[in-house]
Design a protein around this motif. Structure first.
Motif, mmCIF file in Angstrom:
data_model
loop_
_atom_site.group_PDB
_atom_site.id
_atom_site.type_symbol
_atom_site.label_atom_id
_atom_site.label_comp_id
_atom_site.label_asym_id
_atom_site.label_seq_id
_atom_site.Cartn_x
_atom_site.Cartn_y
_atom_site.Cartn_z
ATOM 1 N N ASP A 1 -7.505 6.327 -1.698
ATOM 2 C CA ASP A 1 -6.630 5.324 -1.164
ATOM 3 C C ASP A 1 -7.596 4.265 -0.671
ATOM 4 O O ASP A 1 -8.117 4.197 0.366
ATOM 5 C CB ASP A 1 -5.596 5.964 0.002
ATOM 6 C CG ASP A 1 -4.806 4.759 0.439
ATOM 7 O OD1 ASP A 1 -4.978 3.608 0.098
ATOM 8 O OD2 ASP A 1 -3.764 5.228 1.212
ATOM 9 N N GLY B 1 0.824 -1.200 -0.107
ATOM 10 C CA GLY B 1 -0.009 0.165 0.113
ATOM 11 C C GLY B 1 0.918 1.329 0.170
ATOM 12 O O GLY B 1 0.626 2.251 -0.657
ATOM 13 N N SER B 2 2.034 1.089 0.753
ATOM 14 C CA SER B 2 2.686 2.577 0.805
ATOM 15 C C SER B 2 3.184 2.555 -0.592
ATOM 16 O O SER B 2 3.273 3.747 -1.133
ATOM 17 C CB SER B 2 3.978 2.014 1.661
ATOM 18 O OG SER B 2 3.614 2.039 3.051
HETATM 19 C C1 LIG Z 1 -5.626 3.205 3.529
HETATM 20 C C2 LIG Z 1 -4.033 2.592 3.501
HETATM 21 N N1 LIG Z 1 -3.025 2.931 2.860
HETATM 22 C C3 LIG Z 1 -1.825 2.563 2.631
HETATM 23 C C4 LIG Z 1 -1.377 1.773 3.707
HETATM 24 C C5 LIG Z 1 -0.211 0.896 3.604
HETATM 25 O O1 LIG Z 1 0.032 -0.181 3.421
HETATM 26 P P1 LIG Z 1 1.261 -1.290 3.415
HETATM 27 O O2 LIG Z 1 1.491 -1.485 4.602
HETATM 28 O O3 LIG Z 1 0.973 -2.373 2.561
HETATM 29 O O4 LIG Z 1 2.514 -0.410 3.126
HETATM 30 C C6 LIG Z 1 -2.296 1.010 4.469
HETATM 31 C C7 LIG Z 1 -2.048 -0.016 5.394
HETATM 32 O O5 LIG Z 1 -2.861 -0.170 6.187
HETATM 33 C C8 LIG Z 1 -3.619 1.653 4.620
HETATM 34 O O6 LIG Z 1 -4.715 1.344 5.259
#
Ligand SMILES: Cc1ncc(COP(=O)(O)O)c(C=O)c1O
Length: 441
Positions: free
Chosen positions: A253, A114-115
């Motif tokens: 997001d 997600g990041s």
């Molecule tokens: C809305 C949102 N964006 C981004 C992320 C980041 O994802 P990751 O931990 O896979 O990098 C998260 C993780 O919970 C999230 O809830």
């Protein structure tokens, strides 16, 4: 399995992420197996999973079709460079995901988390504006209490103070106010009636910086990590209109809300708003192999496809973008979502979870309860002088004494079961949560 894998004798070397390391190593919460709705400790104790792992095992754990797909893929094509080379299944996956998305969100850029999805979306936004001769649009708008992962882009637009405060100024960013107001919204099921006007704060921010300097706005349609904040009725539509008015790209997001959490493939459909990009991860392959991506509208993709034919159009990508194992797992997960009608299950069970969890009102220290789709949060009163301690106690009590895994956000307990959950299991999850709340009062 060697005994040491089940019971390590030295926990020191692993610096655990987003974890109170010293407390964990003094009293570990260890899990060694998972199946469907349950985790199992190394000793064999079953815990019901109240949070789909970390909002990701939407099809449940260790599902045979996904396991088989990953195993098979590892023996056929383990890896190929995603730069300049492709494997067919990645293209069919992109089409399948685009088909699930609303409007002309027709293109998918694959990443591994997600990041990475968030940072990729921000870069695409900058590239898009640059290509149109508006390279001065460098600022992003996020929202207080928003979570967009841990990259420097993501923490710049994110609004969780602890995730930002030691890491410097980051990208130029400003923030909308959080949509949450307990006085106006406490104990609401679904979208609160109060709060759409908070979208108009975007006008103030645009006036402050001038629209011509702002690239886009990124929000979670439902703020998840901060403790389940459904959007006020009409709020997201107002954001869409204001972004259009000022030429800002709107990024949803959907790392948490994507793949059925709110009863539709993406929350964009549920709220009837088509953003310019959608970030996703987690549920895309039910959390089995790291994967994320960005869905991009046709016009944005098309406008980036320029320059000589042999030239790279976007100088961005990851060694493991569209990794064959992640792709295979995603196809199998999407098959399960379709064949078992799991998004419909989430929609059908939304009122069941809402009724059950709102039944916790009146228990000791419960200040608010929110719910939407298969997600809910219970805010507990903090212990004076020790913010986060009651939440931490709840997580420990749940794991050690009540055979349930829950997520905490500060002093809130967060529930988000897999989409395979049954009515009975929702009852069990909420009943165990009630016992946890009483036990730590
Ligand atoms: C809305 C949102 N964006 C981004 C992320 C980041 O994802 P990751 O931990 O896979 O990098 C998260 C993780 O919970 C999230 O809830």
């Amino acid at each position: 399995m060697p005994y040491s894998a089940l019971s390590p004798n030295d926990l020191n070397a692993f610096w655990m992420p987003f974890t109170a390391n010293r407390a964990f190593k003094a009293a570990p919460r260890m899990v060694s197996r998972a199946k469907d709705m349950h985790y199992y400790t190394p000793e064999g104790r079953a815990l019901i999973d109240g949070i789909s792992g970390l909002w990701c095992a939407n099809a449940g754990h260790s599902r045979e079709p996904i396991v088989e797909a990953i195993q098979k893929q590892a023996g056929v094509l383990d890896y190929l460079p995603p730069f300049q080379f492709g494997h067919p299944a990645a293209f069919t996956l992109a089409n399948r995901i685009a088909d699930l998305a609303p409007g002309d969100l027709d293109h998918v850029f694959f990443v591994n988390s997600g990041s990475e999805a968030v940072d990729t979306a921000l870069k695409i936004a900058l590239t898009y504006h640059h290509g149109r001769g508006e390279g001065q649009r460098l600022r992003f708008i996020g929202r207080e209490r928003g979570y967009h992962g841990v990259g420097f882009g993501g923490i710049s637009v994110g609004g969780m103070v602890a995730n930002r405060k030691t890491f410097g100024p980051g990208l130029p960013a400003d923030h909308l106010p959080s949509t949450y107001n307990r006085d106006q919204q406490a104990f609401t099921k679904g979208e609160p009636e109060w709060g759409a006007h908070l979208a108009d704060e975007l006008e103030r921010i645009v006036a402050l910086h001038d629209a011509s300097t702002i690239a886009g706005l990124i929000v979670e349609p439902m703020a998840g990590s901060t403790g389940v904040l459904p959007p006020p009725q009409g709020y997201l539509k107002r954001l869409r209109a204001l972004c259009d008015k000022h030429g800002l790209l709107l990024i949803f997001d959907e790392v948490i809300t994507g793949f059925g959490r709110l009863g539709t493939p993406f929350a964009a459909e549920r709220f009837d708003v088509v953003p310019d990009m959608i970030t996703f991860a987690k549920g895309v392959n039910s959390g089995t192999v790291p994967m994320g991506g960005v869905l991009v509208r046709k016009g944005i993709y098309d406008s980036c496809m320029k320059g000589p034919d042999h030239a790279v159009e976007l100088f961005h990508g990851y060694t493991y973008s569209a990794h064959p194992l992640a792709v295979a797992a995603a196809h199998a997960a999407l098959d399960l979502y379709r064949d078992e009608e799991l998004f419909d299950n989430a929609r059908d069970l939304e009122p069941v979870l809402a009724d059950a969890v709102h039944g916790l009102k009146g228990l000791p220290n419960v200040l608010d309860i929110r719910s939407i789709g298969l997600a809910a949060a219970i805010d507990l009163a903090p212990i004076a002088g020790a913010p986060g301690k009651r939440g931490f106690d709840a997580m420990n009590s749940a794991f050690h004494d009540h055979d349930i895994l829950v997520r905490i956000a500060g002093d809130s307990i967060v529930l988000a079961p897999s989409l395979i959950v049954t009515t009975e299991q929702i009852g069990e999850i909420v009943e165990k949560t009630a016992r946890v709340i009483k036990s730590i009062a």
